[in-house]
Design a protein around this motif. Structure first.
Motif, PDB file in Angstrom:
ATOM      1  N   ALA E  26       0.850  -1.206   0.000  1.00 57.06           N
ATOM      2  CA  ALA E  26       0.000   0.000   0.000  1.00 57.06           C
ATOM      3  C   ALA E  26       0.883   1.252   0.000  1.00 57.06           C
ATOM      4  CB  ALA E  26      -0.910  -0.013   1.218  1.00 57.06           C
ATOM      5  N   ARG E  27       1.902   1.229   0.863  1.00 56.15           N
ATOM      6  CA  ARG E  27       2.799   2.398   0.921  1.00 56.15           C
ATOM      7  C   ARG E  27       3.529   2.572  -0.420  1.00 56.15           C
ATOM      8  NH1 ARG E  27       6.920   2.045   4.043  1.00 56.15           N
ATOM      9  NH2 ARG E  27       6.694  -0.143   4.677  1.00 56.15           N
ATOM     10  N   GLU E  28       3.900   1.439  -1.050  1.00 49.87           N
ATOM     11  CA  GLU E  28       4.612   1.494  -2.349  1.00 49.87           C
ATOM     12  C   GLU E  28       3.707   2.184  -3.393  1.00 49.87           C
ATOM     13  OE1 GLU E  28       7.671   0.359  -2.976  1.00 49.87           O
ATOM     14  OE2 GLU E  28       7.774   0.312  -5.178  1.00 49.87           O
ATOM     15  N   LYS E  29       2.441   1.785  -3.403  1.00 46.63           N
ATOM     16  CA  LYS E  29       1.497   2.328  -4.408  1.00 46.63           C
ATOM     17  C   LYS E  29       1.310   3.834  -4.174  1.00 46.63           C
ATOM     18  CE  LYS E  29      -2.871   1.331  -6.736  1.00 46.63           C
ATOM     19  NZ  LYS E  29      -3.898   0.281  -6.976  1.00 46.63           N
ATOM     20  N   ALA E  30       1.121   4.200  -2.935  1.00 46.09           N
ATOM     21  CA  ALA E  30       0.906   5.627  -2.618  1.00 46.09           C
ATOM     22  C   ALA E  30       2.161   6.433  -2.984  1.00 46.09           C
ATOM     23  CB  ALA E  30       0.585   5.780  -1.131  1.00 46.09           C
ATOM     24  N   TYR E  31       3.290   5.869  -2.614  1.00 44.57           N
ATOM     25  CA  TYR E  31       4.594   6.531  -2.891  1.00 44.57           C
ATOM     26  C   TYR E  31       4.758   6.760  -4.400  1.00 44.57           C
ATOM     27  CZ  TYR E  31       9.768   7.017  -2.691  1.00 44.57           C
ATOM     28  OH  TYR E  31      11.063   7.452  -2.804  1.00 44.57           O
ATOM     29  N   SER E  32       4.455   5.720  -5.171  1.00 53.53           N
ATOM     30  CA  SER E  32       4.608   5.812  -6.633  1.00 53.53           C
ATOM     31  C   SER E  32       3.622   6.832  -7.212  1.00 53.53           C
ATOM     32  CB  SER E  32       4.354   4.440  -7.267  1.00 53.53           C
ATOM     33  OG  SER E  32       4.171   4.578  -8.678  1.00 53.53           O
ATOM     34  N   GLN E  33       2.385   6.742  -6.784  1.00 55.44           N
ATOM     35  CA  GLN E  33       1.364   7.621  -7.364  1.00 55.44           C
ATOM     36  C   GLN E  33       1.635   9.090  -7.010  1.00 55.44           C
ATOM     37  OE1 GLN E  33      -2.469   5.822  -6.347  1.00 55.44           O
ATOM     38  NE2 GLN E  33      -2.334   4.563  -8.224  1.00 55.44           N
ATOM     39  N   GLN E  38       3.558  14.220  -9.294  1.00 48.18           N
ATOM     40  CA  GLN E  38       4.564  15.305  -9.355  1.00 48.18           C
ATOM     41  C   GLN E  38       5.216  15.373 -10.743  1.00 48.18           C
ATOM     42  OE1 GLN E  38       7.516  15.398  -6.174  1.00 48.18           O
ATOM     43  NE2 GLN E  38       6.187  14.084  -4.884  1.00 48.18           N
ATOM     44  N   GLY E  39       4.949  14.371 -11.573  1.00 47.15           N
ATOM     45  CA  GLY E  39       5.550  14.367 -12.920  1.00 47.15           C
ATOM     46  C   GLY E  39       6.963  13.834 -12.940  1.00 47.15           C
ATOM     47  N   LYS E  40       7.415  13.257 -11.809  1.00 44.68           N
ATOM     48  CA  LYS E  40       8.775  12.716 -11.773  1.00 44.68           C
ATOM     49  C   LYS E  40       8.784  11.274 -12.280  1.00 44.68           C
ATOM     50  CE  LYS E  40      10.340  15.831  -8.101  1.00 44.68           C
ATOM     51  NZ  LYS E  40      11.257  16.560  -9.018  1.00 44.68           N
ATOM     52  N   TRP E  41       7.808  10.528 -11.826  1.00 49.10           N
ATOM     53  CA  TRP E  41       7.660   9.128 -12.269  1.00 49.10           C
ATOM     54  C   TRP E  41       6.731   9.180 -13.482  1.00 49.10           C
ATOM     55  CZ3 TRP E  41       7.888   4.877  -8.033  1.00 49.10           C
ATOM     56  CH2 TRP E  41       7.985   3.613  -8.616  1.00 49.10           C
ATOM     57  N   VAL E  42       7.313   9.315 -14.645  1.00 42.68           N
ATOM     58  CA  VAL E  42       6.552   9.679 -15.841  1.00 42.68           C
ATOM     59  C   VAL E  42       5.753   8.502 -16.403  1.00 42.68           C
ATOM     60  CG1 VAL E  42       6.733  10.663 -18.168  1.00 42.68           C
ATOM     61  CG2 VAL E  42       8.359  11.372 -16.385  1.00 42.68           C
ATOM     62  N   HIS E  43       6.356   7.325 -16.374  1.00 43.96           N
ATOM     63  CA  HIS E  43       5.668   6.125 -16.899  1.00 43.96           C
ATOM     64  C   HIS E  43       5.971   4.952 -15.970  1.00 43.96           C
ATOM     65  CE1 HIS E  43       4.778   8.037 -20.745  1.00 43.96           C
ATOM     66  NE2 HIS E  43       6.044   8.384 -20.840  1.00 43.96           N
ATOM     67  N   ILE E  44       5.018   4.054 -15.829  1.00 43.27           N
ATOM     68  CA  ILE E  44       5.231   2.782 -15.130  1.00 43.27           C
ATOM     69  C   ILE E  44       4.386   1.738 -15.838  1.00 43.27           C
ATOM     70  CG2 ILE E  44       3.496   3.412 -13.344  1.00 43.27           C
ATOM     71  CD1 ILE E  44       5.054   1.515 -11.443  1.00 43.27           C
ATOM     72  N   TRP E  45       5.053   0.712 -16.364  1.00 41.58           N
ATOM     73  CA  TRP E  45       4.334  -0.380 -17.012  1.00 41.58           C
ATOM     74  C   TRP E  45       4.669  -1.675 -16.295  1.00 41.58           C
ATOM     75  CZ3 TRP E  45       7.358   2.973 -20.224  1.00 41.58           C
ATOM     76  CH2 TRP E  45       6.605   3.868 -21.001  1.00 41.58           C
ATOM     77  N   ARG E  46       3.763  -2.612 -16.262  1.00 40.05           N
ATOM     78  CA  ARG E  46       4.009  -3.960 -15.746  1.00 40.05           C
ATOM     79  C   ARG E  46       4.590  -4.792 -16.885  1.00 40.05           C
ATOM     80  NH1 ARG E  46       4.772  -5.310 -11.296  1.00 40.05           N
ATOM     81  NH2 ARG E  46       2.775  -5.465 -10.163  1.00 40.05           N
ATOM     82  N   VAL E  47       5.641  -5.595 -16.564  1.00 40.25           N
ATOM     83  CA  VAL E  47       6.229  -6.502 -17.558  1.00 40.25           C
ATOM     84  C   VAL E  47       5.368  -7.759 -17.570  1.00 40.25           C
ATOM     85  CG1 VAL E  47       8.216  -7.912 -18.191  1.00 40.25           C
ATOM     86  CG2 VAL E  47       8.572  -5.622 -17.219  1.00 40.25           C
ATOM     87  N   VAL E  48       4.864  -8.126 -18.737  1.00 42.18           N
ATOM     88  CA  VAL E  48       3.949  -9.277 -18.817  1.00 42.18           C
ATOM     89  C   VAL E  48       4.599 -10.537 -18.285  1.00 42.18           C
ATOM     90  CG1 VAL E  48       2.755 -10.822 -20.444  1.00 42.18           C
ATOM     91  CG2 VAL E  48       2.600  -8.345 -20.743  1.00 42.18           C
ATOM     92  N   GLY E  49       3.902 -11.188 -17.340  1.00 41.11           N
ATOM     93  CA  GLY E  49       4.359 -12.472 -16.821  1.00 41.11           C
ATOM     94  C   GLY E  49       5.376 -12.389 -15.706  1.00 41.11           C
ATOM     95  N   LYS E  50       5.697 -11.171 -15.267  1.00 45.63           N
ATOM     96  CA  LYS E  50       6.710 -11.027 -14.213  1.00 45.63           C
ATOM     97  C   LYS E  50       6.241 -10.055 -13.143  1.00 45.63           C
ATOM     98  CE  LYS E  50      10.810 -12.018 -17.041  1.00 45.63           C
ATOM     99  NZ  LYS E  50      11.335 -13.193 -16.309  1.00 45.63           N
ATOM    100  N   TYR E  51       6.771 -10.230 -11.910  1.00 47.63           N
ATOM    101  CA  TYR E  51       6.520  -9.247 -10.848  1.00 47.63           C
ATOM    102  C   TYR E  51       7.586  -8.152 -11.018  1.00 47.63           C
ATOM    103  CZ  TYR E  51       4.938  -7.575  -6.260  1.00 47.63           C
ATOM    104  OH  TYR E  51       4.391  -6.822  -5.239  1.00 47.63           O
TER     105      TYR E  51
END
Lengths: 94, 94, 94, 94, 94, 94, 94, 94, 94, 94
Positions: E26-33, E38-51
């Motif tokens: 939960a903290r990770e998700k809030a931290y990322s969002q 803020q426009g610093k973390w511009v893109h985040i994609w999940r890699v298919v089939g991997k954590y």
């Protein structure tokens, strides 16, 4: 005779019983020094910055080398790479 | 002093002028044997099945080792891996 | 003198006793800073995004470097890669 | 500012026109020394036994670093690995 | 500004306390969002089939990127690879 | 005696003179079959889908193995990996 | 028939119940020797310096090989690499 | 539609509760067979000698593939490699 | 739709006809910019210090991605790695 | 019967005579399609973004597979990886 280059990288579990650790290391040292005195374990150097050694063995055969390595007290905690050597054409007799 | 383990894998182009090849190999051998006589190139073994050698150098410093390796006649055809060594606590004085 | 590039990747067990962790990190910092003040540990940078550092050492010999690294409080939790350096022909005297 | 660790492994084709080789190496040295004088190319060391260097750059941004590397006279003959660095918490102010 | 491509491979111990796991995620998700807003973390994609994720950061410097990554709640369970980016000559202004 | 597992991966230049190729292959076959008849080259299998073989040698020593491999007509076109073998404790006498 | 080269690297957890270890090793040996007597497990050699073996199997099909390997008492502690073999054109009939 | 080649290497902790193991494997089998009946999990083969499978999926999109893989009961114990496929120009319509 | 992360490492032969090189690079740029304007080639960044790019594609299917990559003017000089992506659960709608 | 997963990575020299290239590709296609019609070459997919295919063969034995692969018109320009397959316990009869 047969010359072998052997690299041994040691990784002792952090949670190994300290007494077992001390005893194993002592047996390893005695085991190695005995073979050095026999002239079989010809060289042993420590790799800078690593819990690893590079050794040169001069033994009868691969069979004998395996017996030596298999019975190293630290064997269970080691990654071992064996490279057979032979005389280099440029080597001048020592 | 400084001890170094050096592995040299040689790959001479198949289309190298034969005369250049012969001359280079001769100079390489002389170069190596001179350093062996000086006690700097302490050991040189051929790796079984490969155009490679494993050598042990005993030199003043990394600087000196680099000069030695950089000026090997075969240097341009070599992949060189250098591993610094130090005395192993189990080593018995030779 | 002898210059070495050393990369240290740290991996502290997640279940290490917190007190041991704090103490070890404090001793590691003090140990490093003492060597920095001696001029032996010339540079230490953090690798972005990793629990790793890249350091430059200026020591007497590989032997001395090994003693320094072997006695790092965090040594048991480290993977260490040592690369010997020498002066580059293009380097201008600092 | 932005600190980067850059390793450059050089592999010049053996059949490169000798004149082109000499000219390229001279331009590479001048190019590097100019950047060293500007304080951007902060360190350059030769890796012992290899036609490689390890360098530290202190530049405005990754963009600037790329321009510097892309325009290296030897760039076409290089394998380049870039590692971003940051201040280490144990580093004492130089 | 400085653009970085960051790959994060996550490996959470199977025996981690479930409550700790839920809280950390939960903290990770809030931290990322927060950083995305803020426009610093511009893109985040999940890699298919991997954590794993592949992210693009737009930050002031490598220093800032390191602070962001070092303080990720999941950092202790991550392998992180950072690749500095720059503008591609073919890129058309978005 | 000494047992060795040897993998040979062959890569003959596409532009090798066809006559040289035919001659070399013929000499290689004769060379191998002669050693097979001597009982030194004990096994040779083709690796499915590759221009490679896996062989077992039973020779006096690493020295002898090196001579055998070094003088293979195809040696210049080969990558060779040598693995020393010994008797397995589960092996039943053939 | 189908020939396969199989390398098995064994890594038994250090904290395995000694009784379980002894029993598993005994069953492994019996299992292997039974297949050797059937002529399916044609060769088994110990790799010098490693808890590994290299074996040659002569079986009906990949299906049969999988059944044999999957049911090895030590399978859970093994890393297995399978390489299909075929007759080498230089091989002389044994 | 979108075709994907997926390799799954399974490594179930040796100390996993047997009941959990049995239940997870049962759910994994049912999960897979349901997707096979839907025509999404088109092929599944066992890799000889390994606790691994190679599968072919025919799904709407990478998104759907990720959902399928992410929700595999064994996902936490797997290493998954995904390779997107497309029609080969030599393929004859099945 | 289908999102893909594609890394392209370019290695143009040093002896390529300069005119062919210039023409190929021009066609590559036009080809890429056309796909960027179509919204298929969503992002393209230069990797600092390398003749490489990291791109993000948003296409109908793997089939379409292959057609795009296969017909890149520089394809013959490229090593291409394709990683399928999907929406990350932490991603906030752009 | 015997099932094999085969990956073929193709790398045709850039300077191959165009006529030879066209002829070889045509023979390769015909050769593959003939085996597909025989039911031996069961599947062939193109790997997205690469001059590679992943194929599934259903043949009598490894010997037959080797003959098929060895005689591929493109064999000299290929890197081939062969993985033996067997029936997966979760596979539902097609």
């Amino acid at each position: 005779m047969a010359m072998f280059h052997v690299r041994m990288d040691v990784s002792i579990p952090l949670d190994l019983d300290p007494a077992v650790r001390v005893d194993t290391l002592a047996r390893e040292k005695a085991y190695s020094q005995d073979l050095q005195r026999q002239g079989k374990w010809v060289h042993i150097w420590r790799v800078v910055g690593k819990y690893s050694n590079i050794s040169i063995f001069d033994v009868e055969s691969p069979d004998e080398l395996h017996e030596i390595l298999w019975n190293l007290p630290l064997f269970a905690y080691m990654t071992v790479e064996v490279t057979p050597l032979t005389t280099h054409p440029s080597a001048i007799p020592s």
